[in-house]
Design an enzyme around this catalytic site. Structure first.
Site, PDB file in Angstrom:
ATOM      1  N   LYS A 176     -10.464  -2.502  -4.100  1.00  9.02           N
ATOM      2  CA  LYS A 176     -11.145  -1.203  -4.252  1.00  9.02           C
ATOM      3  C   LYS A 176     -10.207  -0.174  -4.861  1.00  9.02           C
ATOM      4  O   LYS A 176     -10.641   0.798  -5.450  1.00  9.02           O
ATOM      5  CB  LYS A 176     -11.541  -0.656  -2.881  1.00  9.02           C
TER       6      LYS A 176
ATOM      7  N   LYS B 234       0.819  -1.217   0.000  1.00 10.42           N
ATOM      8  CA  LYS B 234       0.000   0.000   0.000  1.00 10.42           C
ATOM      9  C   LYS B 234       0.849   1.262   0.000  1.00 10.42           C
ATOM     10  O   LYS B 234       0.465   2.269  -0.576  1.00 10.42           O
ATOM     11  CB  LYS B 234      -0.952   0.008   1.207  1.00 10.42           C
TER      12      LYS B 234
ATOM     13  N   LYS C 188      -4.945  -9.150  -6.998  1.00  9.84           N
ATOM     14  CA  LYS C 188      -6.128  -9.268  -6.136  1.00  9.84           C
ATOM     15  C   LYS C 188      -7.222  -8.295  -6.577  1.00  9.84           C
ATOM     16  O   LYS C 188      -6.918  -7.178  -6.991  1.00  9.84           O
ATOM     17  CB  LYS C 188      -5.683  -8.928  -4.702  1.00  9.84           C
TER      18      LYS C 188
HETATM   19  P1  TYM Z   1     -10.665  -4.908   3.988  1.00  7.11           P
HETATM   20  O1  TYM Z   1     -11.642  -3.835   4.316  1.00  7.11           O
HETATM   21  O2  TYM Z   1      -9.578  -4.598   3.015  1.00  7.11           O
HETATM   22  O3  TYM Z   1     -11.436  -6.181   3.464  1.00  7.11           O
HETATM   23  C1  TYM Z   1     -12.530  -6.721   4.164  1.00  7.11           C
HETATM   24  C2  TYM Z   1     -12.517  -8.225   4.053  1.00  7.11           C
HETATM   25  O4  TYM Z   1     -12.576  -8.609   2.681  1.00  7.11           O
HETATM   26  C3  TYM Z   1     -11.509  -9.513   2.388  1.00  7.11           C
HETATM   27  N1  TYM Z   1     -11.059  -9.276   1.000  1.00  7.11           N
HETATM   28  C4  TYM Z   1     -10.947 -10.251   0.091  1.00  7.11           C
HETATM   29  N2  TYM Z   1     -11.180 -11.579   0.159  1.00  7.11           N
HETATM   30  C5  TYM Z   1     -10.978 -12.305  -0.968  1.00  7.11           C
HETATM   31  N3  TYM Z   1     -10.556 -11.759  -2.135  1.00  7.11           N
HETATM   32  C6  TYM Z   1     -10.301 -10.437  -2.254  1.00  7.11           C
HETATM   33  N4  TYM Z   1      -9.911  -9.915  -3.415  1.00  7.11           N
HETATM   34  C7  TYM Z   1     -10.498  -9.617  -1.095  1.00  7.11           C
HETATM   35  N5  TYM Z   1     -10.357  -8.284  -0.856  1.00  7.11           N
HETATM   36  C8  TYM Z   1     -10.702  -8.104   0.439  1.00  7.11           C
HETATM   37  C9  TYM Z   1     -10.417  -9.163   3.392  1.00  7.11           C
HETATM   38  O5  TYM Z   1      -9.524 -10.230   3.584  1.00  7.11           O
HETATM   39  C10 TYM Z   1     -11.228  -8.846   4.633  1.00  7.11           C
HETATM   40  O6  TYM Z   1     -11.545 -10.029   5.325  1.00  7.11           O
HETATM   41  N6  TYM Z   1      -7.683  -4.848   8.036  1.00  7.11           N
HETATM   42  C11 TYM Z   1      -8.918  -5.350   7.482  1.00  7.11           C
HETATM   43  C12 TYM Z   1     -10.143  -4.926   8.282  1.00  7.11           C
HETATM   44  C13 TYM Z   1     -10.056  -5.172   9.738  1.00  7.11           C
HETATM   45  C14 TYM Z   1     -10.285  -6.417  10.387  1.00  7.11           C
HETATM   46  C15 TYM Z   1     -10.169  -6.130  11.787  1.00  7.11           C
HETATM   47  C16 TYM Z   1     -10.586  -7.689   9.934  1.00  7.11           C
HETATM   48  C17 TYM Z   1      -9.823  -4.251  10.701  1.00  7.11           C
HETATM   49  N7  TYM Z   1      -9.886  -4.812  11.933  1.00  7.11           N
HETATM   50  C18 TYM Z   1     -10.323  -7.148  12.720  1.00  7.11           C
HETATM   51  C19 TYM Z   1     -10.745  -8.705  10.884  1.00  7.11           C
HETATM   52  C20 TYM Z   1     -10.614  -8.421  12.264  1.00  7.11           C
HETATM   53  C21 TYM Z   1      -9.096  -4.815   6.068  1.00  7.11           C
HETATM   54  O7  TYM Z   1      -8.516  -3.815   5.718  1.00  7.11           O
HETATM   55  O8  TYM Z   1     -10.008  -5.491   5.342  1.00  7.11           O
END
Ligand code: TYM
Length: 333
Positions: free
Chosen positions: A201, A114, A198
């Site tokens: 967004k 990132k 991947k």
């Molecule tokens: P974030 O907001 O980027 O994504 C949310 C969830 O979606 C999953 N994800 C994917 N899974 C499969 N293929 C993809 N292309 C894909 N893109 C996103 C992510 O793995 C995630 O599960 N840091 C985390 C959010 C977070 C969190 C937490 C998660 C903050 N605190 C505590 C679990 C527990 C994040 O940025 O996810």
């Protein structure tokens, strides 16, 4: 055995099919098991690690909440809340940040991706964000965390922080080391334009992803234009290796249909690409469009969405505050 489930999704722009198939779909199945205590968070403090427009952030927080509900999360069964409304998360992040080591953070591949080439210009928040994530999880004594494959390393860091805290302060098992719940297959949905990247967004091309708010025509046209190769459809699972785009589309179809990859291979053996793509588009429209439709309906009633977050945040704060107080006592405050 009852599980304590915690997970979060950032309210940064449209949620996409990767978020849904990698995470939210799993949140809903976990909620169905009445033995589980599920807590799902709209992690807006994570979102501001990169610049956000204040008005759009507010809209995105509501939209993510509405997508949770439209996908099947029920605020009567799960706690659904907003991270910034529960101050204990930030407080916990500071306390745990004094336990985590720089060397651990320096290994985080997501930060490297990132921040890009110019790390000096990345926010400090982006660098320490895995500690906030650890705080999210550890304050609720979560035993299981459903996430996509890309969050695995952050979960390992959370476990390291929990273990070091317990060791440093001689309080065995006080912080719970959570287990990641990463689906065996289809836990990494790839871009529709490049099967080695991947779905995300932050990809500048909207054609690279299916957004949870796309209408029927857009879903169909994105699938029609999705990159494929020129070989014929696979006869067996060996034929799928080294064909990243095909593997991704087959994975999406299997996940949407809740069927094993083998069955998808069998279903389309000997058929042509356009037939497969038509079926894939049909399946996506059938599953995703009702969610997008319902999300938009829910968004017409902002008060309803805000009330869900308010109620959820009160419940969450009661749990998190107690844990932060226990942590502070142990530390010696
Ligand atoms: P974030 O907001 O980027 O994504 C949310 C969830 O979606 C999953 N994800 C994917 N899974 C499969 N293929 C993809 N292309 C894909 N893109 C996103 C992510 O793995 C995630 O599960 N840091 C985390 C959010 C977070 C969190 C937490 C998660 C903050 N605190 C505590 C679990 C527990 C994040 O940025 O996810």
């Amino acid at each position: 055995m009852s599980k304590k489930i915690f997970s979060g999704v950032q309210p940064t722009g449209n949620l996409h099919l990767g978020n849904y198939l990698g995470a939210i779909k799993n949140f809903v199945s976990l909620q169905k098991d009445k033995q589980n205590n599920c807590i799902y968070c709209v992690v807006d403090l994570h979102a501001i690690t990169v610049k956000q427009d204040p008005k759009i952030l507010k809209k995105n927080i509501r939209e993510t909440t509405a997508t949770f509900v439209a996908s099947g999360l029920n605020p009567k069964e799960s706690i659904i809340f907003n991270q910034s409304m529960v101050p204990s998360h930030s407080e916990g992040a500071w306390l745990l940040g004094c336990v985590a080591r720089m060397g651990w953070l320096n290994r985080m591949t997501q930060f490297k991706e990132k921040a890009g080439k110019d790390k000096e210009k990345a926010s400090v928040g982006l660098y320490i964000y895995p500690i906030l994530m650890a705080s999210d999880i550890l304050l609720y004594d979560a035993t299981h965390v459903p996430v996509g494959e890309d969050q695995k390393q952050h979960l390992e860091l959370t476990r390291d922080i929990a273990q070091k805290f317990n060791l440093d302060f001689d309080c065995k098992n006080f912080l719970t080391s959570p287990e990641p719940l990463i689906q065996k297959d289809f836990s990494r949905i790839m871009s529709l334009k490049d099967g080695t990247k991947k779905m995300s967004k932050s990809d500048p091309s909207d054609q690279s992803r299916i957004n949870m708010t796309d209408d029927k025509d857009l879903i169909v046209s994105k699938i029609k234009k999705a990159k494929t190769d020129s070989a014929k459809l696979p006869e067996n699972d060996k034929d799928i290796n080294n064909r990243p785009e095909l593997k991704n589309l087959y994975g999406i179809f299997s996940s949407i249909q809740n069927q094993a990859l083998d069955l998808t291979i069998e279903e389309f053996k000997g058929k042509n690409f356009s037939e497969f793509k038509n079926k894939l588009a049909e399946a996506l429209v059938e599953k995703i469009y009702p969610i997008s439709n319902e999300t938009n309906k829910l968004l017409n009633d902002e008060k309803f969405i805000d009330q869900i977050l308010l109620d959820g945040s009160e419940k969450a704060e009661a749990i998190a505050k107690k844990k932060v107080n226990d942590i502070k006592n142990i530390i010696g405050f």
